[in-house]
Write a protein that holds these residues in place. Structure first.
Motif, PDB file in Angstrom:
ATOM      1  N   GLY A  75       0.810  -1.214   0.000  1.00 24.83           N
ATOM      2  CA  GLY A  75       0.000   0.000   0.000  1.00 24.83           C
ATOM      3  C   GLY A  75       0.842   1.261   0.000  1.00 24.83           C
ATOM      4  N   ALA A  76       1.993   1.200  -0.669  1.00 21.93           N
ATOM      5  CA  ALA A  76       2.951   2.309  -0.702  1.00 21.93           C
ATOM      6  C   ALA A  76       3.050   2.878  -2.116  1.00 21.93           C
ATOM      7  CB  ALA A  76       4.318   1.835  -0.217  1.00 21.93           C
ATOM      8  N   LEU A  77       3.644   4.065  -2.219  1.00 20.67           N
ATOM      9  CA  LEU A  77       3.679   4.816  -3.482  1.00 20.67           C
ATOM     10  C   LEU A  77       5.053   4.758  -4.136  1.00 20.67           C
ATOM     11  CD1 LEU A  77       1.733   8.015  -2.327  1.00 20.67           C
ATOM     12  CD2 LEU A  77       0.798   5.901  -3.304  1.00 20.67           C
ATOM     13  N   LEU A  78       5.057   4.828  -5.458  1.00 17.67           N
ATOM     14  CA  LEU A  78       6.301   4.890  -6.228  1.00 17.67           C
ATOM     15  C   LEU A  78       6.425   6.272  -6.869  1.00 17.67           C
ATOM     16  CD1 LEU A  78       8.854   3.555  -7.330  1.00 17.67           C
ATOM     17  CD2 LEU A  78       7.487   2.652  -9.233  1.00 17.67           C
ATOM     18  N   VAL A  79       7.558   6.915  -6.620  1.00 16.69           N
ATOM     19  CA  VAL A  79       7.843   8.260  -7.125  1.00 16.69           C
ATOM     20  C   VAL A  79       8.916   8.177  -8.203  1.00 16.69           C
ATOM     21  CG1 VAL A  79       8.611  10.589  -6.540  1.00 16.69           C
ATOM     22  CG2 VAL A  79       7.340   9.220  -4.847  1.00 16.69           C
TER      23      VAL A  79
ATOM     24  N   ILE B  67       3.560   9.233  -8.390  1.00 16.81           N
ATOM     25  CA  ILE B  67       3.939  10.650  -8.335  1.00 16.81           C
ATOM     26  C   ILE B  67       5.077  10.870  -9.329  1.00 16.81           C
ATOM     27  CG2 ILE B  67       4.891  12.501  -6.885  1.00 16.81           C
ATOM     28  CD1 ILE B  67       3.752  11.012  -4.439  1.00 16.81           C
ATOM     29  N   ILE B  68       4.983  11.946 -10.090  1.00 13.99           N
ATOM     30  CA  ILE B  68       6.076  12.337 -10.996  1.00 13.99           C
ATOM     31  C   ILE B  68       6.587  13.707 -10.562  1.00 13.99           C
ATOM     32  CG2 ILE B  68       6.716  12.890 -13.370  1.00 13.99           C
ATOM     33  CD1 ILE B  68       4.516  11.025 -14.340  1.00 13.99           C
TER      34      ILE B  68
ATOM     35  N   SER C 277       8.971  24.061 -11.457  1.00 20.67           N
ATOM     36  CA  SER C 277       8.928  22.614 -11.267  1.00 20.67           C
ATOM     37  C   SER C 277       7.495  22.219 -10.997  1.00 20.67           C
ATOM     38  CB  SER C 277       9.852  22.188 -10.115  1.00 20.67           C
ATOM     39  OG  SER C 277       9.482  22.828  -8.903  1.00 20.67           O
ATOM     40  N   ALA C 278       7.237  20.920 -10.969  1.00 23.83           N
ATOM     41  CA  ALA C 278       5.860  20.462 -10.773  1.00 23.83           C
ATOM     42  C   ALA C 278       5.830  19.064 -10.189  1.00 23.83           C
ATOM     43  CB  ALA C 278       5.097  20.484 -12.096  1.00 23.83           C
ATOM     44  N   VAL C 279       4.801  18.819  -9.400  1.00 22.89           N
ATOM     45  CA  VAL C 279       4.486  17.480  -8.921  1.00 22.89           C
ATOM     46  C   VAL C 279       3.193  17.063  -9.605  1.00 22.89           C
ATOM     47  CG1 VAL C 279       3.920  16.058  -6.919  1.00 22.89           C
ATOM     48  CG2 VAL C 279       5.595  17.909  -6.703  1.00 22.89           C
ATOM     49  N   LEU C 280       3.221  15.923 -10.283  1.00 24.96           N
ATOM     50  CA  LEU C 280       2.050  15.385 -10.956  1.00 24.96           C
ATOM     51  C   LEU C 280       1.559  14.168 -10.177  1.00 24.96           C
ATOM     52  CD1 LEU C 280       3.333  15.305 -14.671  1.00 24.96           C
ATOM     53  CD2 LEU C 280       2.550  17.267 -13.352  1.00 24.96           C
ATOM     54  N   SER C 281       0.270  14.113  -9.917  1.00 25.29           N
ATOM     55  CA  SER C 281      -0.288  12.962  -9.221  1.00 25.29           C
ATOM     56  C   SER C 281      -1.808  12.994  -9.324  1.00 25.29           C
ATOM     57  CB  SER C 281       0.164  12.926  -7.762  1.00 25.29           C
ATOM     58  OG  SER C 281      -0.100  11.660  -7.189  1.00 25.29           O
ATOM     59  N   SER C 282      -2.452  12.163  -8.527  1.00 20.55           N
ATOM     60  CA  SER C 282      -3.908  12.103  -8.520  1.00 20.55           C
ATOM     61  C   SER C 282      -4.468  13.018  -7.438  1.00 20.55           C
ATOM     62  CB  SER C 282      -4.356  10.670  -8.244  1.00 20.55           C
ATOM     63  OG  SER C 282      -3.934  10.269  -6.935  1.00 20.55           O
ATOM     64  N   ALA C 283      -5.736  13.325  -7.556  1.00 23.89           N
ATOM     65  CA  ALA C 283      -6.388  14.138  -6.536  1.00 23.89           C
ATOM     66  C   ALA C 283      -6.323  13.448  -5.179  1.00 23.89           C
ATOM     67  CB  ALA C 283      -7.844  14.391  -6.937  1.00 23.89           C
TER      68      ALA C 283
END
Length: 464
Positions: free
Chosen positions: A272-276, A302-303, A316-322
């Motif tokens: 249940g962890a995220l990959l960046v 996350i990008i 710069s930017a962080v792209l992800s879901s709501a």
């Protein structure tokens, strides 16, 4: 600092160069430029003054100029920023329009250009990434990613704070970013390291060729070894909140074994962890893909974007879901989404798409790879390996018969190439690294690489 090779500061006569892509018509460094260089040396820290002694005056497409008539082929893209070329005319028009309004600062009040930029980025992002958080520097995005992984983790369990990173990686120079970067020499100032940031070994051997990344079974076994060793060290794997990786480690364009990243993704999903994916250097066509993580055949959560996102100005930017981004009211920024960088970025990204520069990057990969293989064939005892994809390549240069990186030799090679009209990246790690604007002509790309080969040949001959 004390062991660093010092570029020559005394102007010397060099061979005059006049080609379509290069012009050297003065001594190097230019005598008249030394007043500017000395002023910088006096007023700025040493860390800001160890690049090649060129005083940039203006730059267009893949050329850099000084004010004394010299012109260089740029193989650096201003350290992988100007993917769509220096002084891109569409970006210049967009900036002029904003300046003429004038609209120079807007905090994070609503701004049309910012809304259009975030819409464009959301369209370019993979499916499911429907939110964009604008910042200023790459380090801010990786710090934000760490925060988002932990906020996501503690919703499941208050102890779920662990972050996996890799030895040899680079994620920025602020506290969290530098802690995640696997470079122990950079941790001296930190004092108490974050006990929940864990580093796995870099799974790619820089002294072995790129065939290693395609052995999927071996890559998976390497990950199983590393994660078991992490658990054996006392880490509860259920407390892992996320992992961060660069599609390639910048110092040597080291891509990871594909099987390793696939196994990492599967492990994180199970926990249940995220990959960046830290795409600050790799993103927007640099690798021959829009985002470098695409080579691994995995989904990321996350990008992190920077550098080439605007093609010039700090953004710069962080792209992800709501679900991941809409979690914290402090996710705003004074200069993130500032008018001029937003205008620049919007024009930059449209140019990237309209001129098919991601495909161009992949097409030109063959030219770069052929030239790097030529370099390796010519100096087999010096060039240990070649790594890279798209328009990001590096040669690992060693002392003969060893695996000791020859940092000084590389510095002398790029200094000689500079005297011949080629601007290169100084890695200070013993790698000849090349990353020109994606717009560079085939002719200029070949010419620039041939100058590097010629320069290496001259330096080695002088030493024998």
């Amino acid at each position: 600092m004390e062991n660093e090779y010092l570029f020559r500061r005394t102007p010397k006569e060099v061979k005059l160069i006049h080609t379509k892509n290069r012009e050297i018509c003065t001594k190097i460094p230019v005598p008249e430029s030394m007043e500017i260089i000395e002023r910088s040396l006096k007023n700025e820290p040493w860390s800001m003054n160890h690049q090649l002694y060129a005083v940039w005056d203006h730059a267009t497409d893949f050329h850099v100029y000084d004010k004394w008539g010299n012109k260089w082929i740029d193989l650096s893209s201003g350290i992988f920023v100007t993917n769509t070329g220096h002084g891109n005319p569409e970006m210049v028009k967009a900036l002029e329009k904003m300046i003429q309004k004038p609209m120079l600062n807007s905090y994070y009040y609503f701004l049309e250009e910012r809304s259009l930029l975030t819409e464009q980025l959301a369209k370019m992002a993979p499916e499911g990434m429907d939110k964009v958080f604008l910042l200023t520097t790459g380090a801010e995005t990786t710090e934000c990613a760490l925060k988002l992984c932990r906020l996501h983790g503690i919703k499941q369990d208050k102890k779920k704070l662990g972050m996996i990173a890799f030895n040899g990686a680079f994620h920025g120079k602020t506290l969290g970013a530098q802690t995640m970067a696997g470079k122990p020499n950079s941790w001296k100032w930190i004092g108490n390291l974050d006990p929940c940031i864990y580093h796995l070994p870099c799974p790619t051997d820089p002294f072995e060729d790129m065939a290693q990344i395609y052995d999927e079974d071996k890559g998976r076994k390497l990950f199983e070894r590393d994660i078991k060793e992490l658990e054996a060290s006392g880490v509860d794997l259920d407390t892992i909140a996320g992992a961060i990786f660069e599609p390639y480690q910048g110092w040597a364009a080291l891509f990871y074994p594909i099987g390793y990243i696939k196994a990492l993704r599967e492990f994180l999903t199970e926990k249940g962890a995220l990959l960046v994916s830290d795409e600050v250097q790799a993103g927007f066509g640099r690798t021959g893909k829009l985002f470098g993580y695409e080579y691994y055949g995995v989904d990321v959560d996350i990008i992190c974007c920077g550098k080439a996102i605007s093609g010039a100005l700090p953004l710069s930017a962080v792209l992800s879901s709501a679900e991941i981004l809409d979690v914290d009211g402090s996710l705003n920024s004074t200069h993130g989404g500032s008018p001029l960088p937003c205008a620049s970025a919007l024009a930059n990204l449209k140019y990237l798409e309209e001129h098919h520069l991601v495909n161009e990057s992949k097409r030109k990969e063959k030219i770069l790879l052929n030239k790097f293989n030529e370099l390796k064939k010519k100096f087999p005892d010096r060039v240990k390996t070649i790594h890279g994809m798209g328009m990001a390549f590096a040669a690992v240069v060693v002392k003969p018969g060893t695996k000791e990186l020859d940092v000084e030799l590389v510095d002398r090679i790029i200094e000689r190439a500079f005297e011949k009209g080629v601007m290169s990246i100084r890695t200070m790690t013993g790698t000849i690294k090349v990353g020109p604007p994606l717009t560079i002509s085939d002719e200029a790309l070949k010419e620039g690489m041939e100058v590097l080969i010629e320069s290496m040949e001259e330096i080695i001959e002088e030493d024998t």
